[in-house]
Enzyme design. Structure first.
Site, short mmCIF file in Angstrom:
data_model
loop_
_atom_site.label_atom_id
_atom_site.label_comp_id
_atom_site.label_asym_id
_atom_site.label_seq_id
_atom_site.Cartn_x
_atom_site.Cartn_y
_atom_site.Cartn_z
N ILE A 32 2.03 -23.74 15.33
CA ILE A 32 1.54 -24.86 15.85
C ILE A 32 0.47 -25.38 14.82
O ILE A 32 -0.67 -24.79 14.42
CB ILE A 32 0.62 -25.02 17.26
N LYS A 68 -9.57 -16.72 16.80
CA LYS A 68 -8.76 -18.05 16.53
C LYS A 68 -9.77 -19.17 17.03
O LYS A 68 -9.82 -20.01 16.62
CB LYS A 68 -7.55 -17.99 17.34
N LYS A 76 0.68 -1.29 0.12
CA LYS A 76 0.05 0.11 0.13
C LYS A 76 0.98 1.27 -0.05
O LYS A 76 0.74 2.17 -0.68
CB LYS A 76 -0.95 0.06 1.32
#
Length: 408
Positions: free
Chosen positions: A128, A197, A39
């Protein structure tokens, strides 16, 4: 798939730069970045300017580009990029947890409509590999719960507060200086990032698409010096914990700080590390620990998704397609420790079950079980701190039912 995939990358911040470096350091992934859309035209960058573009269509309509990797911080713009990429026959890799959480059911449908994959391992707990494990390893297990430390920034802050006795302000500044927390840290410290999440994890753990605004989140920004003193005197630490579990045929999920006993496995998860605990009827309890913040850990997860696309991998959303038909609910109780000053109007009647309390040095504590709705309302008060109790007595109905399956 081609032997060597061409990538169009949106965003070249911490994670974008991390991806660029890990991709160039590894020899096992047959892919290269053709264009990077950014940007800010005035920002100095270390790469040849020829690789950069300021026009998104240079990537979205380039027939030579196979994969669009979206790593920008604007959830609305990111969703538009994802939709356009799929319409143009490109696979997508993203780490934008807010965009995914707010639009996951539609993204699921778009993948089916355009026969293209959207992979997002890096969106949940950094390095993870939890989503692919939920999809592949646990696809036939009767998972009863998933919980853990889902935000590296808050875990780093709490580690510094407890281990180095830094103030909350000092620890937050250190996290920002290292790039673990944003200049506006509210998404992290108020529990929104962990909630996004958890929203994604619930879809892959239980097959339930839930809007993030339905999930209650309480952050660490109300934790006081009195709470820290209480923890130290009782051999506890504090962690921001995200959890979801089965309860009476429904799925309950929320994010809140919790007092953790010093001998609990989560107590040893320090700094920017994340931890995920999955419990199922067959595999029982398993723990995943890894770095949840930083360019290289998240960049390596993004690279893993790119590598998976070279083998035509896609999420199958197995728990959803198996059709167990769970729904999401906030009808649950949790055990809490509430601290407040003497002028606060907290009383035993606020509890579903009141266990006791005491006062000292102008501050009071009350313990007992409250509803999730009450947890949310109390957490919004400036003069009240609500932290989950060390031993959280969640209803064990579903866990016991799962164990009975094994005994039959």
């Amino acid at each position: 798939m081609k032997k060597k995939l061409k990538i169009g990358l949106f965003g070249f911040g911490v994670v974008g730069q991390g991806l660029y470096h890990v991709l160039n350091e590894t020899h096992g992934v047959k892919a290269e970045i053709k264009k990077i859309c950014v940007k800010n035209k005035d920002k100095q960058r270390n790469l040849d300017s020829a690789i950069f573009t300021y026009e998104k269509n240079d990537i979205l309509f380039d027939p030579d580009i196979d994969i669009v990797v979206e790593l920008i911080d604007d959830a609305s713009a990111a969703f538009e990029i994802v939709k356009a990429a799929l319409r143009n026959g490109k696979h997508v890799v993203t780490a934008n947890k807010r965009m995914l959480a707010e639009n996951l059911q539609e993204i699921y449908s778009l993948q089916k409509r355009y026969d293209r994959s959207v992979l997002y391992e890096g969106s949940v707990c950094g390095s993870i590999p939890i989503l692919r494990n939920l999809e592949e390893y646990y696809d036939n297990d009767l998972i009863t719960s998933i919980e853990g430390i889902f935000n590296g920034s808050t875990n780093y802050i709490l580690t510094k507060v407890f281990e180095e006795r830094k103030s909350y302000t000092e620890a937050l500044k250190a996290a920002q200086d290292l790039g673990f927390a944003e200049s506006d840290p509210s998404l992290d410290v108020k529990g929104y990032d962990a909630k996004f999440k958890l929203t994604i994890a619930i879809a892959h753990t239980f097959g339930v698409f839930v809007k993030p605004e339905k999930i209650i989140n309480v952050g660490i920004d109300k934790i006081s010096a009195v709470d820290l003193k209480y923890a130290r005197e009782n051999n506890l630490t504090i962690k921001l914990v995200a959890r979801a579990y089965k309860l009476g045929g429904k799925i309950v999920g929320f994010v809140a700080p919790q007092f953790i006993p010093s001998d609990h496995m989560l107590a040893s998860v320090r700094n920017e590390y994340n931890a995920v605990l999955v419990e199922g009827a067959f595999a029982e309890k398993q723990v995943f620990i890894g770095k949840g913040a930083g360019g290289y850990p998240t960049g390596s997860a993004v690279l893993s998704d790119i590598s998976a696309l070279t083998f035509d991998y896609r999420y199958e959303y197995k728990k959803f397609t198996q059709g167990e038909g769970f729904s999401f609910s906030n009808s649950a109780k949790v055990d809490v420790v509430i601290s407040f000053n003497e002028k606060s109007a907290i009383s035993p009647s606020d509890f579903e079950t009141f266990k006791g309390g005491y006062q000292g040095t102008g501050h009071q504590y009350m313990t007992g079980s409250i509803s999730l709705e009450k947890l949310q309302s109390l957490s919004k008060r400036e003069d009240v701190s609500v932290i989950l109790a060390p031993q959280l007595n969640l209803d064990a109905t579903e866990q016991n039912a799962a164990k009975e399956v094994l005994a039959v």
